[in-house]
Design a protein around this motif. Structure first.
Motif, PDB file in Angstrom:
ATOM      1  N   ILE B  85      -5.734   7.177   9.133  1.00  0.00           N
ATOM      2  CA  ILE B  85      -6.622   6.175   9.989  1.00  0.00           C
ATOM      3  C   ILE B  85      -5.625   4.897   9.926  1.00  0.00           C
ATOM      4  CG2 ILE B  85      -8.803   6.820   9.803  1.00  0.00           C
ATOM      5  CD1 ILE B  85      -9.181   4.793   7.562  1.00  0.00           C
ATOM      6  N   ARG B  86      -4.375   4.930   9.305  1.00  0.00           N
ATOM      7  CA  ARG B  86      -3.409   3.761   9.366  1.00  0.00           C
ATOM      8  C   ARG B  86      -2.975   3.663  10.607  1.00  0.00           C
ATOM      9  NH1 ARG B  86      -0.473   2.389   4.634  1.00  0.00           N
ATOM     10  NH2 ARG B  86       1.445   2.551   6.140  1.00  0.00           N
ATOM     11  N   ALA B  92      -3.716   6.896   4.407  1.00  0.00           N
ATOM     12  CA  ALA B  92      -4.262   6.084   3.178  1.00  0.00           C
ATOM     13  C   ALA B  92      -4.262   6.648   2.004  1.00  0.00           C
ATOM     14  CB  ALA B  92      -5.688   5.681   3.556  1.00  0.00           C
ATOM     15  N   TRP B  93      -3.941   6.285   1.080  1.00  0.00           N
ATOM     16  CA  TRP B  93      -3.603   7.176  -0.283  1.00  0.00           C
ATOM     17  C   TRP B  93      -4.756   7.455  -1.258  1.00  0.00           C
ATOM     18  CZ3 TRP B  93      -4.325   6.147  -5.473  1.00  0.00           C
ATOM     19  CH2 TRP B  93      -4.764   4.653  -5.991  1.00  0.00           C
ATOM     20  N   ARG B  94      -5.856   6.802  -0.871  1.00  0.00           N
ATOM     21  CA  ARG B  94      -7.027   7.132  -1.727  1.00  0.00           C
ATOM     22  C   ARG B  94      -8.566   7.098  -0.981  1.00  0.00           C
ATOM     23  NH1 ARG B  94      -8.101   2.933  -6.416  1.00  0.00           N
ATOM     24  NH2 ARG B  94      -8.726   1.717  -4.576  1.00  0.00           N
ATOM     25  N   PRO B 101     -16.391   0.581   2.395  1.00  0.00           N
ATOM     26  CA  PRO B 101     -16.095   1.924   3.016  1.00  0.00           C
ATOM     27  C   PRO B 101     -15.282   2.958   2.129  1.00  0.00           C
ATOM     28  CG  PRO B 101     -14.406   0.272   3.880  1.00  0.00           C
ATOM     29  CD  PRO B 101     -15.564  -0.426   3.229  1.00  0.00           C
ATOM     30  N   HIS B 102     -15.228   3.961   2.372  1.00  0.00           N
ATOM     31  CA  HIS B 102     -14.488   4.868   1.078  1.00  0.00           C
ATOM     32  C   HIS B 102     -13.156   4.756   1.236  1.00  0.00           C
ATOM     33  CE1 HIS B 102     -18.138   7.348   1.174  1.00  0.00           C
ATOM     34  NE2 HIS B 102     -18.041   7.925   2.642  1.00  0.00           N
ATOM     35  N   VAL B 103     -12.472   4.384   2.243  1.00  0.00           N
ATOM     36  CA  VAL B 103     -10.960   3.913   2.137  1.00  0.00           C
ATOM     37  C   VAL B 103     -10.983   2.223   1.995  1.00  0.00           C
ATOM     38  CG1 VAL B 103      -8.853   3.600   3.092  1.00  0.00           C
ATOM     39  CG2 VAL B 103     -10.103   5.795   3.261  1.00  0.00           C
ATOM     40  N   THR B 104     -10.549   1.943   0.700  1.00  0.00           N
ATOM     41  CA  THR B 104     -10.603   0.343   0.503  1.00  0.00           C
ATOM     42  C   THR B 104      -9.270  -0.065   0.369  1.00  0.00           C
ATOM     43  OG1 THR B 104     -11.005   0.905  -1.878  1.00  0.00           O
ATOM     44  CG2 THR B 104     -12.884   0.038  -0.698  1.00  0.00           C
ATOM     45  N   ASP B 105      -8.366   0.682   0.122  1.00  0.00           N
ATOM     46  CA  ASP B 105      -7.068   0.476   0.067  1.00  0.00           C
ATOM     47  C   ASP B 105      -6.141   1.125   0.994  1.00  0.00           C
ATOM     48  OD1 ASP B 105      -4.437  -0.367  -0.505  1.00  0.00           O
ATOM     49  OD2 ASP B 105      -4.170   0.473  -2.697  1.00  0.00           O
ATOM     50  N   THR B 106      -5.788   0.687   2.133  1.00  0.00           N
ATOM     51  CA  THR B 106      -4.870   1.336   3.181  1.00  0.00           C
ATOM     52  C   THR B 106      -3.364   1.683   2.758  1.00  0.00           C
ATOM     53  OG1 THR B 106      -4.483  -0.382   4.566  1.00  0.00           O
ATOM     54  CG2 THR B 106      -6.551   0.775   5.012  1.00  0.00           C
ATOM     55  N   ASN B 107      -3.002   1.447   1.810  1.00  0.00           N
ATOM     56  CA  ASN B 107      -1.692   1.663   1.284  1.00  0.00           C
ATOM     57  C   ASN B 107      -1.600   3.370   1.343  1.00  0.00           C
ATOM     58  OD1 ASN B 107       1.079   1.127   0.731  1.00  0.00           O
ATOM     59  ND2 ASN B 107       0.638   0.415  -1.193  1.00  0.00           N
ATOM     60  N   ILE B 157      13.268   7.712  -1.557  1.00  0.00           N
ATOM     61  CA  ILE B 157      12.019   7.750  -1.272  1.00  0.00           C
ATOM     62  C   ILE B 157      11.243   6.391  -1.856  1.00  0.00           C
ATOM     63  CG2 ILE B 157       9.697   8.808  -1.027  1.00  0.00           C
ATOM     64  CD1 ILE B 157      11.857  11.598  -1.578  1.00  0.00           C
ATOM     65  N   LEU B 158      10.746   5.588  -0.826  1.00  0.00           N
ATOM     66  CA  LEU B 158       9.743   4.790  -1.374  1.00  0.00           C
ATOM     67  C   LEU B 158       8.344   5.079  -1.363  1.00  0.00           C
ATOM     68  CD1 LEU B 158      10.026   1.367  -1.342  1.00  0.00           C
ATOM     69  CD2 LEU B 158       9.116   0.971   0.799  1.00  0.00           C
ATOM     70  N   PRO B 159       7.945   4.848  -2.610  1.00  0.00           N
ATOM     71  CA  PRO B 159       6.567   5.429  -2.879  1.00  0.00           C
ATOM     72  C   PRO B 159       5.407   5.178  -1.996  1.00  0.00           C
ATOM     73  CG  PRO B 159       7.586   4.759  -4.757  1.00  0.00           C
ATOM     74  CD  PRO B 159       8.394   4.112  -3.818  1.00  0.00           C
ATOM     75  N   GLY B 160       5.533   4.144  -1.370  1.00  0.00           N
ATOM     76  CA  GLY B 160       4.528   3.332  -0.448  1.00  0.00           C
ATOM     77  C   GLY B 160       4.934   2.259   0.183  1.00  0.00           C
ATOM     78  N   THR B 161       4.346   2.171   1.372  1.00  0.00           N
ATOM     79  CA  THR B 161       4.748   1.021   2.053  1.00  0.00           C
ATOM     80  C   THR B 161       4.471  -0.370   1.489  1.00  0.00           C
ATOM     81  OG1 THR B 161       2.767   0.981   3.109  1.00  0.00           O
ATOM     82  CG2 THR B 161       4.419   1.976   4.672  1.00  0.00           C
ATOM     83  N   GLU B 162       3.594  -0.465   0.625  1.00  0.00           N
ATOM     84  CA  GLU B 162       3.304  -1.820   0.071  1.00  0.00           C
ATOM     85  C   GLU B 162       3.385  -1.640  -1.396  1.00  0.00           C
ATOM     86  OE1 GLU B 162       2.527  -4.396   2.080  1.00  0.00           O
ATOM     87  OE2 GLU B 162       2.172  -3.296   3.658  1.00  0.00           O
TER      88      GLU B 162
END
Lengths: 711, 348
Positions: B85-86, B92-94, B101-107, B157-162
């Motif tokens: 949903i990004r 989203a990782w978690r 909502p179920h997704v609170t961190d959209t990294n 490889i960057l592990p995540g966008t943020e």
């Protein structure tokens, strides 16, 4: 996922909104996809133009072009059609889908005739397909996809109908839209909606709400507004329409709401209009809040009065107080209190009455609630202090005095104790006064007005040892205590007005000054008595001469002499005698002197009247006006009338430049009005000139700014 | 429509056209029963029953390897509707069952996105579904443009966008996770996107392991920084090799890379299995001890010595989501590529 975007618009979503066709919010920059022409019927504009997400596919090898506009080829057009879905829709009563399925099968099997009665039981449906539709109907799209996969595994020739695929995709897009919206991924919400316009119908108004929010949160406020407008134009459910307007109110500014409110049907938004008016009035009370529209104030006032809504009435009361209309404020607070008697309403009423210079009424209104909470207790003590300090001094009834004393003791309020001291002193009870001043000092050892009061009372009781002791211990901290009894010290009123401290308003220091000055003549007389008449020669004014025993000219000289001795109360009478002169210059001089005397007594109103008694030179007019307004500003400040203090300072500024002490007073006024930024600016400027008294103000203003920001 | 993986360094994983899947239906069913909800959510049972893009990605890869289209569709449905949903189309990782909502961190977590894309590619190969391919290609394109970063001058490889770009404490170098190099995916990604040199990313992963081999522990930490020709633990992360890193030898074996890269990992294991390793001293801190993990150690042993893996590790043990996942990936590899390690004749 995107290939059916346009064709889906033709699926009979049985809602007026879809028939209405165009919602006026397109998603730029998008064009209608060339890949999805409508297979049948006339092209119908979609609420959203579909998009091919080309940007992510540049430079990527695609196995096949994904250009399928039509439903996938059906199993076989030669055999008999599978009527399972048709019968399923019939059983579900889904006539729109039923009709579509009939049309689809007709297109594939030109010779086929639909069953006359699709509900007949002789047909044996394919249970696996019924199960898939059951899952879809239940919203279990994961299960439906799994079931389709199982069906395909068992029957490799099986291809789900376009309707089935599209229904699942639409459901999944809806789930994604909600998840993206919940996670505040607003660009994605807009993107999903753009690719699944079938989600945006009156039957799923939640989707439209979420899209509107996403538009607004991504800076497209007009599109968000258009989405709400679309709902209010096309959708009919009253609850949803109301909720739509509520959401618009939460997310759009007031001007954007006007066209939406215009879509109201049958007064459905009346409560919301009232709520908007309430918000506008409440917002005006915020720091830097804009003034509400007159219509809003009127609407709220009318409704609040009619409904006897105490909360709204109080809001209006505080709004009127905020714009310095205490009379109107009192009206609202009284109405609130009569609707539902409460501490909150009494508190507002008390504040209004204090501002209206009716502290006794304030005290009476607040008395019942004075122990309810610290806020109301403070207002009560302010009212009580102002009641005691009224000028001219008025006797307070036993009952009222009793509860003021009780409150003073219960709260150990040194300022109020000090005020009781001055009250007692004014009614010639110096011993009682002395005890109250001692009590005040016991509660707050650094309270200068109490020390001064103690000194004055002790002096009245002839206790010179105590007078001198106070001078010794306090002289370094207070000029007026150091110079008590020193006749040449009181050269101007402002020199004895201590600079205001960030204290509650009930420390009416102007009162203490006034009493002190009235005290001055007595000092002189005592000095006179003790000097055994050594300076009683003619031409002097040490000896009392009744005004009427003098000629107007003689009275004038005598009056100026008394002024030199700092006996303004006596000088007032002698200047008054001088006004009887036929000589205009003498009368002018007398009016000027009398006004000065009143100023020195701390009575600006009397000074203004006195000044008008005869023509004055421009220079003297300016001098008197400046002095009068200085006094008024200081007095206003000391009784907590900060708005008035500022107004007086502004008026004074027309006559003379603002001195550092008055700038500091101005800054403290801002401070008490919670206009910390303005206070800070002035304190800073004054402190920069080396004026030490501004430094503590600067610290206080900055602390308040910080705490305001951290909230 | 079948697309075979480009081979990088010798014969490695492809999905056989006709052979039965290496993961048995019974094994896969027990995995589904233990860790996958009816909604298609792959549940990390040892971690508060949350889900990650990583667990969904593993689920998709395993469903494709098990050739279970039905299960694949379920897992994909959840992945797409709840996590993808990004705004950039990644996941989203978690996902937390108890949060609203179920997704609170959209990294994102890049290895999760890589696994999802790879699962889609395997499914596209197996079932000829073009939309799977298209969706994977879009994700790979986004990752290639937004999640590759220069680390000490090398594409990484960057592990995540943020949150991983690095700062003064890392001399401006990004924070990396060596276990995000899922080597078997990289040549596949390279073939999809002519603009991005994913094979150079493989080289960086191997260079990372070479640099680690000269450190006291000989193996990299779970979170590292590459700078000045060397490698070191990332600041603010535990200086240890742990549950992340144990996947590295698994990925090396599955991708058919030079067995020499396995040696430092093998040296830090024992007959008892794998350990958390203190990077400063190279000493073992605590065992990483479930059958799934022990099979990785046994697999390395077999590659080096030819000694078959112990009998009891050849059966899936659903002790935890993570261990079971790695065990299935290892079993799939052994059955497909190294039957000798299972005491079987090599397949012709």
């Amino acid at each position: 996922m995107k290939r059916f975007a346009l064709t889906l618009c033709l699926i009979g979503i049985s809602l007026p909104a879809m028939a209405q066709a165009i919602a006026p919010f397109g998603v730029d920059p998008m064009t209608v996809s060339e890949t999805g022409p409508a297979p049948s019927a006339s092209p119908q504009p979609a609420p959203f133009a579909a998009e091919m997400p080309v940007q992510t596919e540049i430079g990527i090898t695609l196995p096949d072009p994904i250009l399928t506009a039509q439903a996938p080829p059906q199993t076989s057009a030669s055999g008999a059609p599978d009527e399972t879905a048709l019968r399923y829709f019939a059983q579900q009563g889904d006539t729109v889908r039923l009709q579509r399925e009939i049309e689809r099968l007709r297109a594939l099997y030109p010779n086929w005739q639909p069953p006359a009665d699709p509900l007949t039981t002789d047909f044996v449906p394919d249970q696996s397909i019924v199960r898939i539709w059951d899952l879809v109907t239940a919203g279990d799209y994961a299960g439906a996809r799994a079931a389709i996969a199982e069906k395909k595994a068992a029957d490799p020739g099986f291809v789900p109908t376009a309707d089935l695929t599209e229904t699942i995709e639409r459901g999944e897009a809806g789930t994604r839209l909600r998840a993206a919206s919940d996670a505040s991924q607003f660009d994605e919400v807009v993107s999903i909606a753009a690719n699944a316009p079938q989600l945006l119908t009156c039957s799923s108004v939640d989707n439209l709400w979420r899209l509107a929010e996403a538009f607004i949160k991504t800076g497209a406020q007009q599109r968000g507004s258009d989405a709400y407008s679309y709902i209010l134009t096309n959708c009919t459910d009253p609850g949803e329409r109301f909720a739509t307007m509520q959401k618009a109110i939460d997310l759009l500014d007031r001007t954007a709401l006007t066209p939406l409110l215009a879509l109201e049907k049958d007064g459905e938004f009346s409560p919301l209009r009232l709520d908007l008016a309430r918000r506008a009035v409440a917002a005006a009370l915020d720091e830097g809040g804009a003034a509400p529209a007159t219509d809003d104030v009127d609407l709220l006032a009318k409704a609040a009065m009619a409904d006897k809504n105490a909360e709204d009435l109080r809001l209006l009361g505080y709004f009127e107080l905020d714009r310095n209309r205490p009379t109107e404020a009192r009206r609202f607070f009284e109405a609130a209190n009569s609707a539902v008697p409460s501490a909150e309403s009494a508190q507002g009423l008390g504040v209004a009455l204090v501002q209206l210079n009716d502290p006794a009424a304030a005290e009476a209104a607040l008395a019942e609630y004075r122990d309810d909470n610290e806020d109301i207790a403070k207002v009560y003590r302010d009212a009580a202090a102002a009641t005691l300090a009224r000028e001219p001094r008025l006797a307070v009834s036993e009952t009222i005095l009793g509860r003021i004393v009780e409150t003073t003791i219960a709260t150990r309020d040194a300022g109020l104790a000090q005020e009781l001291g001055w009250y007692a002193y004014a009614f010639n009870q110096p011993q009682t006064a002395l005890e109250w001043f001692q009590t005040a000092l016991g509660w707050q050892a650094d309270l200068e007005p109490a020390a001064y009061g103690l000194m004055v009372s002790a002096n009245a009781l002839g206790d010179t040892a105590r007078v001198e002791e106070i001078r010794r211990t306090w002289g370094g901290r207070s000029v007026r205590i150091a110079q008590f009894g020193n006749l040449t010290s009181l050269t101007s009123p402002s020199s004895v007005v201590p600079l205001p401290k960030p204290r509650p308003a009930h420390l009416t220091q102007v009162q203490t000054v006034r009493v002190a000055q009235q005290q001055a003549p007595r000092q002189v007389q005592q000095a006179e008595a003790s000097s055994s008449g050594g300076r009683g020669g003619g031409g002097g004014c040490q000896t009392f001469r009744p005004p009427n025993s003098l000629s107007p000219g003689g009275a004038l000289s005598h009056a100026w002499c008394l002024m030199d001795l700092n006996r303004p109360a006596q000088a007032v009478d002698h200047f008054g005698r001088a006004l009887d002169s036929a000589n205009e210059a003498t009368r002018s001089d007398a009016a000027y002197g009398r006004a000065l005397a009143f100023i020195r007594l701390g009575l600006p109103d009397e000074a203004a009247v006195a000044a008008a008694a005869a023509p004055l030179s421009d220079k003297r007019v300016v001098e008197l006006q400046t002095a009068i307004l200085t006094l008024k500003a200081t007095s206003a400040y000391n009784i907590g009338e900060y708005q008035l203090a500022l107004a007086m300072l502004d008026a004074r500024a027309q006559y003379a430049a603002e001195r550092n002490d008055l700038l500091t007073l101005r800054a403290w006024s801002y401070y008490h009005l919670r206009r910390y930024a303005e206070a800070e600016r002035i304190f800073e400027a004054v402190a920069a000139t080396g004026y030490g008294d501004a430094v503590s103000g600067l610290d206080a203003a900055r602390a308040s700014l910080r705490s305001a920001q951290s909230q | 429509m079948k697309r075979l993986a480009t081979l990088l360094l010798g014969g490695i994983m492809t999905v056989p056209a006709c052979a039965a899947p290496a993961i048995t239906p019974e094994e896969w069913q027990s995995y589904l029963d233990a860790f996958v909800s009816p909604e298609g959510r792959v549940i990390d049972t040892a971690n508060g029953n949350i889900s990650h893009s990583e667990s969904q990605g593993y689920g998709l890869v395993l469903a494709a390897l098990a050739e279970d289209r039905s299960g694949f569709e379920r897992i994909l449905n959840f992945t797409k509707t709840e996590l993808m949903i990004r705004d950039d189309g990644l996941a989203a990782w978690r996902w937390e069952p108890d949060a609203d909502p179920h997704v609170t961190d959209t990294n994102n977590a890049t290895d999760g996105d890589m696994l999802i894309a790879y699962g889609l590619l395997l499914a596209s190969d197996l079932w000829g579904e073009t939309t799977f391919f298209t969706e994977a290609a879009a994700m790979v394109a986004t990752m290639g443009r937004n999640l590759l970063v220069s680390a000490d001058g090398l594409p990484a490889i960057l592990p995540g966008t943020e949150g991983f770009a690095g700062n003064d404490a890392t001399a401006g170098q990004p924070i990396l996770n060596p276990s995000y190099w899922i080597f078997e995916t990289l040549p596949r990604f390279d073939s999809l996107d002519p603009v991005i040199d994913w094979n150079a990313v493989t080289e960086t992963g191997l260079e990372l392991l070479r640099r680690a081999s000269t450190t006291p522990a000989g193996i990299p930490g779970d979170w590292v920084v590459m700078a000045g020709g060397a490698i070191g633990p990332a600041p603010d992360f535990p200086a240890e090799f742990g549950y992340n890193g144990i996947r590295i030898p698994l990925y090396l074996m599955r991708a058919g890379l030079d067995p020499a890269f396995l040696e430092p990992f093998r040296a830090k294991a024992s007959s008892a299995g794998l350990f958390k390793i203190d990077l400063a001293t190279g000493n073992a801190m605590e065992p990483i001890d479930e059958p799934g993990y022990r099979l990785i150690q046994a697999g390395m042993e077999c590659v080096a010595t030819g000694q078959p893996v112990p009998e009891e590790l050849r059966t899936l043990q659903t002790t935890s989501y993570y261990a079971a996942t790695l065990q299935l990936l290892m079993l799939d590899h052994l059955r497909r590529q190294r039957p000798n390690c299972l005491g079987l004749e090599a397949q012709s």
